[in-house]
Design a protein around this motif. Structure first.
Motif, mmCIF file in Angstrom:
data_model
loop_
_atom_site.group_PDB
_atom_site.id
_atom_site.type_symbol
_atom_site.label_atom_id
_atom_site.label_comp_id
_atom_site.label_asym_id
_atom_site.label_seq_id
_atom_site.Cartn_x
_atom_site.Cartn_y
_atom_site.Cartn_z
ATOM 1 N N LYS A 32 -13.043 -6.255 -2.083
ATOM 2 C CA LYS A 32 -12.695 -4.841 -1.952
ATOM 3 C C LYS A 32 -13.186 -4.277 -0.619
ATOM 4 C CE LYS A 32 -13.240 -0.365 -4.260
ATOM 5 N NZ LYS A 32 -13.836 0.349 -5.424
ATOM 6 N N VAL A 33 -14.417 -4.594 -0.274
ATOM 7 C CA VAL A 33 -14.993 -4.098 0.977
ATOM 8 C C VAL A 33 -14.254 -4.682 2.179
ATOM 9 C CG1 VAL A 33 -17.068 -4.076 2.415
ATOM 10 C CG2 VAL A 33 -17.260 -3.724 -0.055
ATOM 11 N N ALA A 34 -13.979 -5.983 2.121
ATOM 12 C CA ALA A 34 -13.295 -6.645 3.239
ATOM 13 C C ALA A 34 -11.897 -6.089 3.437
ATOM 14 C CB ALA A 34 -13.238 -8.152 2.990
ATOM 15 N N ASN A 35 -11.151 -5.900 2.362
ATOM 16 C CA ASN A 35 -9.792 -5.376 2.471
ATOM 17 C C ASN A 35 -9.778 -3.946 3.012
ATOM 18 O OD1 ASN A 35 -8.565 -7.720 1.570
ATOM 19 N ND2 ASN A 35 -8.502 -7.065 -0.567
ATOM 20 N N ARG A 36 -10.772 -3.162 2.615
ATOM 21 C CA ARG A 36 -10.853 -1.790 3.141
ATOM 22 C C ARG A 36 -11.094 -1.803 4.644
ATOM 23 N NH1 ARG A 36 -15.551 0.604 3.447
ATOM 24 N NH2 ARG A 36 -16.389 -0.358 1.534
ATOM 25 N N ASN A 37 -11.994 -2.648 5.099
ATOM 26 C CA ASN A 37 -12.256 -2.747 6.533
ATOM 27 C C ASN A 37 -11.050 -3.295 7.283
ATOM 28 O OD1 ASN A 37 -15.313 -2.267 7.547
ATOM 29 N ND2 ASN A 37 -15.311 -2.854 5.390
ATOM 30 N N LEU A 38 -10.340 -4.236 6.657
ATOM 31 C CA LEU A 38 -9.138 -4.792 7.282
ATOM 32 C C LEU A 38 -8.086 -3.707 7.492
ATOM 33 C CD1 LEU A 38 -7.264 -7.104 8.206
ATOM 34 C CD2 LEU A 38 -6.719 -7.502 5.782
ATOM 35 N N LEU A 39 -7.859 -2.889 6.484
ATOM 36 C CA LEU A 39 -6.837 -1.843 6.554
ATOM 37 C C LEU A 39 -7.062 -0.908 7.740
ATOM 38 C CD1 LEU A 39 -4.461 -0.205 5.376
ATOM 39 C CD2 LEU A 39 -6.136 0.972 3.928
ATOM 40 N N PHE A 40 -8.287 -0.432 7.898
ATOM 41 C CA PHE A 40 -8.549 0.540 8.959
ATOM 42 C C PHE A 40 -8.735 -0.129 10.317
ATOM 43 C CE2 PHE A 40 -9.664 2.652 4.987
ATOM 44 C CZ PHE A 40 -8.824 3.759 5.095
ATOM 45 N N SER A 41 -9.094 -1.410 10.305
ATOM 46 C CA SER A 41 -9.115 -2.171 11.553
ATOM 47 C C SER A 41 -7.699 -2.357 12.087
ATOM 48 C CB SER A 41 -9.772 -3.537 11.325
ATOM 49 O OG SER A 41 -9.715 -4.330 12.491
ATOM 50 N N VAL A 42 -6.754 -2.662 11.190
ATOM 51 C CA VAL A 42 -5.355 -2.828 11.591
ATOM 52 C C VAL A 42 -4.830 -1.537 12.219
ATOM 53 C CG1 VAL A 42 -2.998 -3.075 10.707
ATOM 54 C CG2 VAL A 42 -4.768 -4.663 9.969
ATOM 55 N N PHE A 43 -5.136 -0.402 11.603
ATOM 56 C CA PHE A 43 -4.640 0.870 12.124
ATOM 57 C C PHE A 43 -5.178 1.141 13.528
ATOM 58 C CE2 PHE A 43 -4.956 5.606 12.392
ATOM 59 C CZ PHE A 43 -3.591 5.855 12.483
ATOM 60 N N SER A 44 -6.475 0.926 13.721
ATOM 61 C CA SER A 44 -7.079 1.167 15.027
ATOM 62 C C SER A 44 -6.519 0.211 16.080
ATOM 63 C CB SER A 44 -8.597 1.009 14.932
ATOM 64 O OG SER A 44 -9.199 1.200 16.199
ATOM 65 N N GLU A 45 -6.387 -1.072 15.703
ATOM 66 C CA GLU A 45 -5.846 -2.057 16.649
ATOM 67 C C GLU A 45 -4.388 -1.755 16.973
ATOM 68 O OE1 GLU A 45 -4.714 -6.766 16.956
ATOM 69 O OE2 GLU A 45 -5.712 -6.038 15.147
ATOM 70 N N HIS A 46 -3.641 -1.294 15.978
ATOM 71 C CA HIS A 46 -2.241 -0.918 16.168
ATOM 72 C C HIS A 46 -2.120 0.177 17.235
ATOM 73 C CE1 HIS A 46 1.916 0.043 14.786
ATOM 74 N NE2 HIS A 46 1.558 1.280 15.136
ATOM 75 N N ILE A 47 -2.943 1.215 17.132
ATOM 76 C CA ILE A 47 -2.923 2.285 18.129
ATOM 77 C C ILE A 47 -3.363 1.742 19.485
ATOM 78 C CG2 ILE A 47 -3.856 4.547 18.762
ATOM 79 C CD1 ILE A 47 -1.986 4.604 16.353
ATOM 80 N N GLY A 48 -4.329 0.808 19.485
ATOM 81 C CA GLY A 48 -4.772 0.201 20.732
ATOM 82 C C GLY A 48 -3.657 -0.518 21.457
ATOM 83 N N PHE A 49 -2.863 -1.305 20.728
ATOM 84 C CA PHE A 49 -1.736 -2.001 21.344
ATOM 85 C C PHE A 49 -0.708 -1.005 21.886
ATOM 86 C CE2 PHE A 49 -2.799 -6.283 19.862
ATOM 87 C CZ PHE A 49 -2.174 -7.066 20.813
ATOM 88 N N SER A 50 -0.490 0.083 21.158
ATOM 89 C CA SER A 50 0.471 1.085 21.615
ATOM 90 C C SER A 50 0.027 1.709 22.936
ATOM 91 C CB SER A 50 0.636 2.184 20.555
ATOM 92 O OG SER A 50 1.274 1.686 19.399
ATOM 93 N N ILE A 51 -1.260 2.019 23.050
ATOM 94 C CA ILE A 51 -1.758 2.622 24.291
ATOM 95 C C ILE A 51 -1.760 1.598 25.418
ATOM 96 C CG2 ILE A 51 -3.722 3.767 25.393
ATOM 97 C CD1 ILE A 51 -2.125 5.421 23.273
ATOM 98 N N TRP A 52 -2.106 0.341 25.108
ATOM 99 C CA TRP A 52 -2.087 -0.705 26.145
ATOM 100 C C TRP A 52 -0.697 -0.841 26.759
ATOM 101 C CZ3 TRP A 52 -2.530 -6.685 25.181
ATOM 102 C CH2 TRP A 52 -2.734 -7.326 26.403
ATOM 103 N N THR A 53 0.331 -0.796 25.928
ATOM 104 C CA THR A 53 1.696 -0.998 26.419
ATOM 105 C C THR A 53 2.419 0.325 26.689
ATOM 106 O OG1 THR A 53 2.423 -1.240 24.110
ATOM 107 C CG2 THR A 53 1.952 -3.253 25.327
ATOM 108 N N LEU A 54 1.647 1.406 26.791
ATOM 109 C CA LEU A 54 2.213 2.736 27.012
ATOM 110 C C LEU A 54 3.109 2.791 28.239
ATOM 111 C CD1 LEU A 54 2.054 5.678 25.922
ATOM 112 C CD2 LEU A 54 0.087 6.003 27.449
ATOM 113 N N TRP A 55 2.695 2.100 29.304
ATOM 114 C CA TRP A 55 3.454 2.200 30.555
ATOM 115 C C TRP A 55 4.759 1.434 30.520
ATOM 116 C CZ3 TRP A 55 2.846 5.420 34.632
ATOM 117 C CH2 TRP A 55 1.714 6.245 34.574
ATOM 118 N N SER A 56 4.941 0.560 29.527
ATOM 119 C CA SER A 56 6.267 -0.063 29.367
ATOM 120 C C SER A 56 7.293 0.995 28.998
ATOM 121 C CB SER A 56 6.225 -1.151 28.288
ATOM 122 O OG SER A 56 6.072 -0.598 26.989
#
Length: 460
Positions: A32-56
């Motif tokens: 339960k703890v691991a899945n909760r951390n995974l969920l919010f890690s995915v969201f943060s990383e998702h936004i990170g990739f979007s900002i990294w490729t912003l200039w595309s």
């Protein structure tokens, strides 16, 4: 097994005891703890990739009034790629130093810097140097992948790591087509003169990602940086061989993600709206198929899947070259999108190979059972961060190749020819190192080493 002990120290929520390999602990509380951390890690990383490729996306808004030619635009996205690749190394070690939750908060918050800066400068009349510095700032989003993968790797047991890391990586990669889709929506509704609207959409999302990490995520106290393993992995030839192959897969994915829309605009005369309506397709398919590459590697062997994947990438590149020469947009799109698909597939297969290679080495060194598994985890985990950083540099090479190609000939044909040659080298290297059947090895004096066979890499 008792629940994980959570304390407040070092300024954040820390779990002092964590043993996901204990099945009772995992079923009762760990999962339960691991899945909760995974969920919010995915969201943060998702936004990170979007900002990294912003200039595309932002380069599609930059019409003639900005006074920047195609070569200059390719250089802008190349700088974002470069910083994003280099910053992955310190981000890998930041998790153990500061805690996974704490660093996710910091890394998400850092995304505000390039986003606010771009909001301030995205207008005609801004100097090229200013644009370049702001584009480099977006590289901080590229580091989020490394820290997120390192963090999630620690939460899950070995039998669950493939699924968890695949979901984490895929969810992050999809940030690329999502930002391109949001850019398409802005261009379609507000026009190509409103780039700040795109930036305004992401500013609150960044704040939400940081806030959710603070509220929902945890730090793992047992996670420590293993500098010995890092030094050992740097000295191992397989780390650099796999880095080279990952340049061919992930480097292609991120490089093409940055360049796709710009190539359509420059070579085929597409408008910003027409380019944006096509740009997201390749990165989306490449992201979605990444877990399939890992699954195929599990079933048939990572070396075999990676070998034939490079062959498929070479065929797709040949189609793109033919379409580029014939100036056929439909054939070009088919070839380029296929190239995206196989780059994503290869991301999964190459990443899956890494721990298997070190496990095979451990067996060849005479280790067995848990000792061999521990060696593979230790060296593989240390190598992944470096391989991810070097692989991302492939995106820099792709955009610099496009820049040079358009400067000298006005088309991307020459760049694609160089990519074709690179995939051929990757094919040969994969076969020679991981699949070629060799005779029994010998020591320096020429004596056979029958009791210690060469590692069998074909199934990794």
């Amino acid at each position: 097994m008792t629940a994980p002990t959570t304390t407040s120290r070092k300024g954040g929520r820390w779990i002092e005891q964590w043993d996901p390999e204990d099945e009772t602990f995992w079923k009762e509380t760990g999962q339960k703890v691991a899945n909760r951390n995974l969920l919010f890690s995915v969201f943060s990383e998702h936004i990170g990739f979007s900002i990294w490729t912003l200039w595309s996306v932002l380069v599609l808004f930059m019409g003639p009034e900005y006074g920047i030619d195609p070569a200059g635009k390719f250089f802008l996205v190349a700088m974002a790629t470069l910083v994003g690749a280099c910053i992955r190394v310190p981000y890998t070690f930041a998790v153990a130093r500061f805690g996974g939750r704490n660093w996710t908060i910091v890394s998400a918050g850092l995304l505000l810097l390039p986003t606010i800066a771009a909001f301030a400068v995205m207008k005609p009349g801004t100097s090229y140097t200013t644009f370049m510095l702001v584009a480099m700032l977006t590289g901080v989003g590229g580091g989020n992948f490394a820290s997120s993968m390192t963090n999630i790797n620690s939460f899950f047991p070995l039998r669950k790591k493939g699924w968890a890391l695949g979901l984490n990586a895929g969810g992050g990669n999809i940030g690329v087509p999502v930002v391109q889709l949001v850019g398409l929506a802005v261009i379609a509704t507000a026009g190509a003169g409103q780039p700040r609207m795109l930036l305004g959409i992401y500013l609150p999302l960044i704040v939400i990602a940081a806030a959710l990490a603070a509220i929902k995520m945890d730090n793992l106290a047992p996670v420590k940086n293993d500098t010995g393993a890092a030094k050992e992995s740097v000295k191992d030839a397989h780390t650099w061989i796999m880095s080279f192959l990952y340049i061919g897969t992930f480097g292609s994915f991120i490089g093409y993600s940055f360049a796709f829309g710009l190539v359509l605009q420059t070579q085929f005369g597409r408008t910003p709206l027409q380019s944006a309506s096509l740009t997201f397709i390749g990165p989306l398919l490449g992201s979605l198929i990444r877990p399939v590459g890992g699954w195929l590697a599990d079933k048939y062997g990572g070396g075999k899947i990676t070998l034939w994947n490079f062959a498929a990438m070479a065929v797709a590149t040949s189609v793109v070259i033919a379409a580029s020469v014939q100036k056929s947009l439909p054939i070009f799109l088919i070839g380029f999108i296929t190239l995206f698909v196989f780059s994503g597939l290869g991301n999964g297969s190459t990443y899956k190979m890494i721990p298997g290679i070190y496990h095979a080495k451990a067996i060849a060194l005479g280790m067995t059972g848990e000792e061999a598994a521990a060696y593979g985890r230790r060296l593989g985990g240390a190598a992944i961060g470096l391989i991810g950083a070097v692989g991302a540099l492939g995106g820099l090479g792709i955009n610099l190749a496009f820049r040079q190609s358009f400067m000298t000939s006005g088309t991307g044909t020459a760049a694609f020819v160089s990519f074709l040659a690179f995939y051929a080298v990757c094919f040969v290297m994969t076969w020679a190192v991981y699949l070629r059947r060799t005779a029994s090895r010998t020591v320096a004096a020429g004596q056979p080493v029958a009791e210690r066979p060469a590692p069998a890499y074909a199934e990794v």
